[in-house]
Write a protein that holds these residues in place. Structure first.
Motif, PDB file in Angstrom:
ATOM      1  N   ALA A  10       0.828  -1.211   0.000  1.00  0.00           N
ATOM      2  CA  ALA A  10       0.000   0.000   0.000  1.00  0.00           C
ATOM      3  C   ALA A  10       0.853   1.247   0.000  1.00  0.00           C
ATOM      4  CB  ALA A  10      -0.926  -0.018   1.222  1.00  0.00           C
ATOM      5  N   ALA A  11       1.942   1.217   0.791  1.00  0.00           N
ATOM      6  CA  ALA A  11       2.840   2.374   0.825  1.00  0.00           C
ATOM      7  C   ALA A  11       3.473   2.617  -0.534  1.00  0.00           C
ATOM      8  CB  ALA A  11       3.918   2.157   1.890  1.00  0.00           C
ATOM      9  N   ALA A  12       3.840   1.510  -1.209  1.00  0.00           N
ATOM     10  CA  ALA A  12       4.437   1.644  -2.542  1.00  0.00           C
ATOM     11  C   ALA A  12       3.461   2.257  -3.529  1.00  0.00           C
ATOM     12  CB  ALA A  12       4.915   0.278  -3.033  1.00  0.00           C
ATOM     13  N   LEU A  13       2.193   1.850  -3.437  1.00  0.00           N
ATOM     14  CA  LEU A  13       1.177   2.407  -4.331  1.00  0.00           C
ATOM     15  C   LEU A  13       0.980   3.889  -4.071  1.00  0.00           C
ATOM     16  CD1 LEU A  13      -1.497  -0.456  -4.338  1.00  0.00           C
ATOM     17  CD2 LEU A  13      -0.026   0.256  -6.239  1.00  0.00           C
ATOM     18  N   LEU A  14       0.950   4.269  -2.805  1.00  0.00           N
ATOM     19  CA  LEU A  14       0.786   5.687  -2.469  1.00  0.00           C
ATOM     20  C   LEU A  14       1.977   6.497  -2.961  1.00  0.00           C
ATOM     21  CD1 LEU A  14      -0.652   5.458   1.162  1.00  0.00           C
ATOM     22  CD2 LEU A  14      -1.856   6.224  -0.886  1.00  0.00           C
ATOM     23  N   LEU A  15       3.183   5.937  -2.821  1.00  0.00           N
ATOM     24  CA  LEU A  15       4.364   6.638  -3.289  1.00  0.00           C
ATOM     25  C   LEU A  15       4.329   6.822  -4.803  1.00  0.00           C
ATOM     26  CD1 LEU A  15       7.136   7.841  -2.659  1.00  0.00           C
ATOM     27  CD2 LEU A  15       8.113   5.554  -2.928  1.00  0.00           C
ATOM     28  N   ALA A  16       3.912   5.759  -5.508  1.00  0.00           N
ATOM     29  CA  ALA A  16       3.835   5.841  -6.971  1.00  0.00           C
ATOM     30  C   ALA A  16       2.811   6.874  -7.402  1.00  0.00           C
ATOM     31  CB  ALA A  16       3.483   4.474  -7.550  1.00  0.00           C
ATOM     32  N   ALA A  17       1.652   6.917  -6.703  1.00  0.00           N
ATOM     33  CA  ALA A  17       0.619   7.901  -7.039  1.00  0.00           C
ATOM     34  C   ALA A  17       1.120   9.310  -6.803  1.00  0.00           C
ATOM     35  CB  ALA A  17      -0.638   7.627  -6.211  1.00  0.00           C
ATOM     36  N   GLY A  18       1.883   9.493  -5.709  1.00  0.00           N
ATOM     37  CA  GLY A  18       2.389  10.821  -5.408  1.00  0.00           C
ATOM     38  C   GLY A  18       3.432  11.284  -6.404  1.00  0.00           C
ATOM     39  N   CYS A  19       4.155  10.325  -7.008  1.00  0.00           N
ATOM     40  CA  CYS A  19       5.210  10.669  -7.953  1.00  0.00           C
ATOM     41  C   CYS A  19       4.689  10.822  -9.382  1.00  0.00           C
ATOM     42  CB  CYS A  19       6.298   9.601  -7.921  1.00  0.00           C
ATOM     43  SG  CYS A  19       7.205   9.553  -6.349  1.00  0.00           S
ATOM     44  N   ALA A  20       3.430  10.497  -9.609  1.00  0.00           N
ATOM     45  CA  ALA A  20       2.881  10.612 -10.955  1.00  0.00           C
ATOM     46  C   ALA A  20       2.964  12.064 -11.416  1.00  0.00           C
ATOM     47  CB  ALA A  20       1.433  10.130 -10.982  1.00  0.00           C
ATOM     48  N   PRO A  21       3.467  12.330 -12.614  1.00  0.00           N
ATOM     49  CA  PRO A  21       3.586  13.716 -13.078  1.00  0.00           C
ATOM     50  C   PRO A  21       2.228  14.374 -13.190  1.00  0.00           C
ATOM     51  CG  PRO A  21       3.962  12.170 -14.880  1.00  0.00           C
ATOM     52  CD  PRO A  21       3.900  11.355 -13.626  1.00  0.00           C
ATOM     53  N   ARG A  22       2.181  15.651 -12.836  1.00  0.00           N
ATOM     54  CA  ARG A  22       0.934  16.410 -12.904  1.00  0.00           C
ATOM     55  C   ARG A  22       0.862  17.281 -14.147  1.00  0.00           C
ATOM     56  NH1 ARG A  22      -2.495  13.915 -10.191  1.00  0.00           N
ATOM     57  NH2 ARG A  22      -3.832  15.731 -10.468  1.00  0.00           N
ATOM     58  N   GLU A  23       2.018  17.675 -14.700  1.00  0.00           N
ATOM     59  CA  GLU A  23       2.014  18.483 -15.913  1.00  0.00           C
ATOM     60  C   GLU A  23       3.259  18.177 -16.736  1.00  0.00           C
ATOM     61  OE1 GLU A  23       3.928  20.492 -12.616  1.00  0.00           O
ATOM     62  OE2 GLU A  23       1.758  20.406 -12.843  1.00  0.00           O
TER      63      GLU A  23
END
Length: 250
Positions: A10-23
């Motif tokens: 779960a932590a890995a998924l949250l980290l990946a979501a947070g690192c997803a580019p926004r622009e």
């Protein structure tokens, strides 16, 4: 042991979501970049073999932004602007406009057609004539799959027009770049200008959220209510006020 593994996953998924580019930002692959209002593009002669600048067209892209409502989607804007001082009529074909990933000489990826193409805030579907001493700006909005869109490093913007009896297909290529050119297009720094860009208390990408007609791409709280503002004020079909100038960015 199992709860630990699940927690780590779960932590890995949250980290990946947070690192997803926004622009993401782009610049033309060839030619000298020009810009305004957060848009970055390149100017070309119309027709391409012309020996003068009596008729020109600018093709430009806005930054790409991941949707605040659905992170699986991304939006990007494109502008095609004609200025015609030639004594021949230019006819733009809105249904020819598409955006697709460029695989660097290999086969081009799938073509994405815009959700809307507008002129003066009104949708356009049929060919539009730009007579002598007239200008016209067309704005398009593309809705893309975010994962594939952010993975693409090169894009092709394809569009067609006619001069007299001859039709031309224009292919404008863009490369991924940093935000510097988009920021210069707002401030006018490259041309020694200043800008009156305002800062409003809305959530979104600083500066870019205040763009005059593409700002909705960078605002989360007012995205749906401001989609209708995707327009360019260029006057009516006749010669109207000159729209914002395209400034050299380098």
């Amino acid at each position: 042991m199992r709860p630990f593994i699940l927690g780590a996953a779960a932590a890995a998924l949250l980290l990946a979501a947070g690192c997803a580019p926004r622009e993401a930002y782009y610049r033309p692959a060839e030619g000298k970049p020009v810009g305004r209002d957060g848009l970055v593009g390149v100017r070309s002669r119309v027709p391409p073999e012309a020996a003068d600048n009596d008729a020109t067209a600018v093709a430009a892209l806005s930054p790409m932004v991941r949707s605040e409502r659905d992170g699986r989607r991304a939006q990007i804007g494109a502008v095609i602007e004609f200025r015609n001082k030639r004594r021949e009529t230019i006819t733009f074909f809105p249904d020819s406009l598409w955006l697709g990933p460029d695989h660097g000489g290999r086969e081009t990826g799938p073509a994405h057609y815009p959700r809307a193409i507008t002129r003066n805030g009104r949708p356009v579907y049929d060919p539009v004539e730009i007579p002598h001493w007239h200008e016209a700006t067309f704005t398009a909005r593309f809705d893309l799959d975010a994962k594939a869109a952010f993975e693409a490093r090169r894009w092709i913007l394809n569009w067609s027009y006619q001069v007299g009896e001859k039709e031309f297909t224009q292919t404008t290529r863009f490369l991924a770049a940093g935000p510097e050119l988009a920021r210069r297009s707002l401030s006018g720094d490259a041309a020694g200008l200043t800008s009156g860009t305002s800062n409003r208390s809305e959530s979104g990408v600083p500066l870019l959220m205040d763009l005059p007609f593409l700002g909705f791409l960078f605002r989360g709280s007012s995205m749906s209510s401001s989609r209708s503002s995707l327009q360019v004020s260029t006057g009516g079909p006749g010669a109207g006020p000159i729209p914002g100038e395209w400034w050299p960015l380098e």
